[in-house]
Design a protein around this motif. Structure first.
Motif, mmCIF file in Angstrom:
data_model
loop_
_atom_site.group_PDB
_atom_site.id
_atom_site.type_symbol
_atom_site.label_atom_id
_atom_site.label_comp_id
_atom_site.label_asym_id
_atom_site.label_seq_id
_atom_site.Cartn_x
_atom_site.Cartn_y
_atom_site.Cartn_z
ATOM 1 N N GLN A 26 -7.555 32.368 -19.437
ATOM 2 C CA GLN A 26 -8.105 32.129 -18.099
ATOM 3 C C GLN A 26 -7.042 31.658 -17.116
ATOM 4 O OE1 GLN A 26 -11.239 29.372 -19.004
ATOM 5 N NE2 GLN A 26 -12.747 30.994 -19.397
ATOM 6 N N SER A 27 -5.846 31.393 -17.617
ATOM 7 C CA SER A 27 -4.791 30.864 -16.762
ATOM 8 C C SER A 27 -4.425 31.868 -15.674
ATOM 9 C CB SER A 27 -3.564 30.556 -17.623
ATOM 10 O OG SER A 27 -2.502 30.130 -16.795
ATOM 11 N N ASN A 62 -8.220 38.539 -28.407
ATOM 12 C CA ASN A 62 -7.062 38.043 -29.130
ATOM 13 C C ASN A 62 -5.970 37.716 -28.124
ATOM 14 O OD1 ASN A 62 -8.367 38.755 -31.526
ATOM 15 N ND2 ASN A 62 -7.547 40.835 -31.413
ATOM 16 N N LEU A 63 -4.988 36.959 -28.581
ATOM 17 C CA LEU A 63 -3.806 36.694 -27.778
ATOM 18 C C LEU A 63 -2.632 37.384 -28.463
ATOM 19 C CD1 LEU A 63 -2.537 35.174 -25.388
ATOM 20 C CD2 LEU A 63 -2.258 33.202 -26.899
ATOM 21 N N GLN A 64 -1.861 38.137 -27.685
ATOM 22 C CA GLN A 64 -0.713 38.828 -28.267
ATOM 23 C C GLN A 64 0.498 37.909 -28.269
ATOM 24 O OE1 GLN A 64 0.281 43.098 -27.914
ATOM 25 N NE2 GLN A 64 1.862 42.442 -26.509
ATOM 26 N N VAL A 65 1.110 37.785 -29.431
ATOM 27 C CA VAL A 65 2.316 36.974 -29.575
ATOM 28 C C VAL A 65 3.472 37.916 -29.900
ATOM 29 C CG1 VAL A 65 3.451 35.190 -30.948
ATOM 30 C CG2 VAL A 65 1.028 34.956 -30.356
ATOM 31 N N VAL A 66 4.574 37.759 -29.171
ATOM 32 C CA VAL A 66 5.761 38.558 -29.462
ATOM 33 C C VAL A 66 6.765 37.656 -30.162
ATOM 34 C CG1 VAL A 66 7.526 40.080 -28.502
ATOM 35 C CG2 VAL A 66 5.326 39.837 -27.331
ATOM 36 N N VAL A 94 3.884 34.273 -20.800
ATOM 37 C CA VAL A 94 4.472 35.072 -19.725
ATOM 38 C C VAL A 94 3.584 36.282 -19.471
ATOM 39 C CG1 VAL A 94 6.819 34.367 -20.358
ATOM 40 C CG2 VAL A 94 5.833 36.439 -21.355
ATOM 41 N N GLU A 95 3.808 36.930 -18.348
ATOM 42 C CA GLU A 95 3.078 38.165 -18.085
ATOM 43 C C GLU A 95 3.506 39.225 -19.081
ATOM 44 O OE1 GLU A 95 2.236 39.761 -14.227
ATOM 45 O OE2 GLU A 95 2.681 37.823 -13.286
ATOM 46 N N GLU A 104 0.910 37.204 -22.542
ATOM 47 C CA GLU A 104 1.301 37.195 -23.948
ATOM 48 C C GLU A 104 2.199 35.991 -24.175
ATOM 49 O OE1 GLU A 104 3.298 40.948 -24.330
ATOM 50 O OE2 GLU A 104 5.253 40.138 -23.742
ATOM 51 N N ILE A 105 2.375 35.657 -25.442
ATOM 52 C CA ILE A 105 3.214 34.509 -25.786
ATOM 53 C C ILE A 105 4.550 35.029 -26.310
ATOM 54 C CG2 ILE A 105 3.441 32.474 -27.267
ATOM 55 C CD1 ILE A 105 1.164 32.208 -25.272
#
Length: 470
Positions: A26-27, A62-66, A94-95, A104-105
RNA sequence: UCCUCUGUAGCUCAGCGGUAGAGCGGGUGGCUGUUAACCACUAGGUCGUUGGUUCGAACCCAACCGGAGGAGCCA
């Protein structure tokens, strides 16, 4: 700042430790450093980095983590990750450079908290509902069941909020009862054991046979006749040998009971409650409902919107019978005054004739329980059923018989021993008032709101004849 | 309780009288800002159980067990 009002549990957790993914997504701006913890849904490796999809159950997404291959511990903590593993990620939000997600993280560190063995049964692709039921301890980790149980939680909250806002008092009616017949179906007996030996008769724990409740209504009436407006919300138990998608042996029921109230106001309350709950689901659970609309029940959202916005239909049982008889429809069971409406009849009314939730009221006396109030015609009782498309009966209620002499006559007609109900009869001896109430099957509400077709899939650990796993 | 359907790999299914198959998932390797990723290789099955028919049964028959759908009853 009032700490109770302004700091929910979520923000307390945020300060102390991880940020729920629901909040992250939501950020509206990047975050320099953040802690994410959850379970791996899927991972895609390349030579230089891995994409990890993390879900923590706080929302559907889900949240995508790189994770860059140059990270410390990449080989130990990222490469072995498989679907189902739990992880802790510190990183900056970051975007996203890719399509499909806004944020994404970029991981600064990744720690695998618990590996998932190679036979973890949940996959990204379709599972049958039957298989998922067999792994009820793991199915909340799927998109569908995560969504179902978030909606279940919200609807439970919303039910309390509705009644509390209306000034109702929440009453905890007993789960163990010694009323030997409540007229609502087969009961489970409560016994104590000494090893294999079941203690009965003189050794009976309560001194007489006791059972798991099938309804809190009669006890609820005693509190309505003191606190005016009350509701119960708790588990109920039926030992019926029913094998259908709409019945469970253990289910939750909401039972309001309103003093100084007649059937008409009772129906008003039931309809207002349904609209309130549906409106709240649409507002608070839209992401989950959108998922159901897409994968489970196409058209769900527009149907819920029409329930929220359109008025319900209301017909007497007598009118309903006339409508059915005039329909020209070929029913398997004939429509006859004096018989219960069959499933196919209810479906015709809600799905074809009115095409909206419909309340049927004033049923013939003979097919209803002793406590329902006899109407002036002497033939019908002040009963009502709220029927909804796709489910059938979701609410059943009535105005209760408040006249002592009529109640006694009804009990005699139903072959009930007044001695077993002396406390119930007392309500009519000391300051009797007109009162009414209804029961709402919580799981049926959830089936209606989520579009999930089987009651076993809206309760965490379903109990049905022959099955009490977990 | 009644009626109907169903049971093949961890999952979803194909095979329907003649030496057990695919996709996904797992493992190994490769490749790519990927996203139900992709490519190659690989491991994995007394075809629910028992009995019968047959030269031969995952396939036909019977019983049993499990699962599902519908009816009744209800919420």
């Amino acid at each position: 700042m009032n700490p109770v009002e302004n700091r929910g549990v979520v923000s307390i957790l945020h300060d102390m430790m991880r940020t729920p993914i629901r909040e992250v997504l939501q950020s509206d701006s990047p975050v320099p450093e953040i802690l994410i913890e959850g379970w791996v849904r899927t991972k895609r490796d390349s030579k230089a980095f891995s994409f990890i999809e993390v879900n923590d159950g706080s929302c559907l997404s889900n949240l995508q983590v790189v994770a860059d291959a140059t990270l410390d511990g990449y080989a130990e903590s990222v490469l072995p990750l498989t679907t189902g593993a739990s992880i802790s990620i510190r990183g900056k939000m970051v975007e996203s450079q890719g399509k499909g997600q806004k944020w994404e993280i970029q991981a600064l560190s990744v720690e695998m908290l618990g590996a998932a063995e190679g036979d973890f049964p949940l996959q990204k692709k379709g599972h049958s509902m039957e298989f998922l039921r067999s792994i009820a301890h793991l199915r909340p980790r799927s998109n569908l069941f995560g969504a179902v149980f978030r909606v279940r939680s919200r609807m439970a909250y919303s039910i309390h909020r509705f009644f509390q806002e209306q000034g109702f008092v929440y009453v905890h009616t007993p789960i163990i009862t010694a009323s030997d017949c409540e007229g609502a179906g087969e009961m489970f007996r409560v016994v104590t054991t000494d090893g294999e030996e079941i203690r009965l008769g003189d050794e009976e724990f309560f001194g007489k046979p006791s059972y798991l409740t099938v309804s809190g209504q009669l006890e609820g009436e005693t509190f309505a006749c003191a606190l005016s407006n009350i509701y119960t919300f708790g588990p109920t138990f039926r030992a019926e040998n029913s094998h259908t998608s709409r019945h469970a042996s253990e289910f939750w029921m909401i039972e309001p009971e309103i003093a100084f109230c007649d059937l008409s106001a009772d129906m008003d309350l039931a309809e207002a409650m349904m609209k309130y709950l549906v409106a709240d689901a649409l507002e608070s659970c839209l992401e989950d409902l959108t998922f159901f609309d897409k994968f489970i029940d196409k058209g769900l959202i527009s149907r819920l919107e029409s329930v929220r916005d359109r008025s319900f239909e209301r017909v007497s049982y007598t009118e309903a019978v006339k409508i059915l008889q005039a329909s020209g429809e070929k029913f398997e069971y004939p429509v006859e005054y004096g018989h219960n409406l069959q499933s196919e009849h209810e479906r015709y009314l809600t799905e074809t004739h009115f095409n909206c939730p419909t309340t049927v009221f004033d049923y013939p006396k003979e097919i209803k329980p002793f406590y329902m109030r006899t109407n002036d015609d002497g033939k019908t009782v002040a009963a009502m059923d709220l029927l909804v498309p796709g489910i059938g009966e979701i609410v059943g209620g009535s105005q209760r018989e408040e006249r002592l002499d009529v109640l006694r006559a009804n009990m005699a007609a139903h072959n009930l021993d007044e001695a077993d109900y002396s406390w119930y009869v007392d309500l009519r001896r000391y300051g009797s008032v007109p009162h009414a109430g209804f029961g709402l099957g919580f799981e049926r509400l959830l089936m209606f709101v989520t579009g999930v077709a089987n009651i076993r899939d809206v309760i965490p650990f379903p109990r049905t004849p022959g099955s009490a796993e977990f």
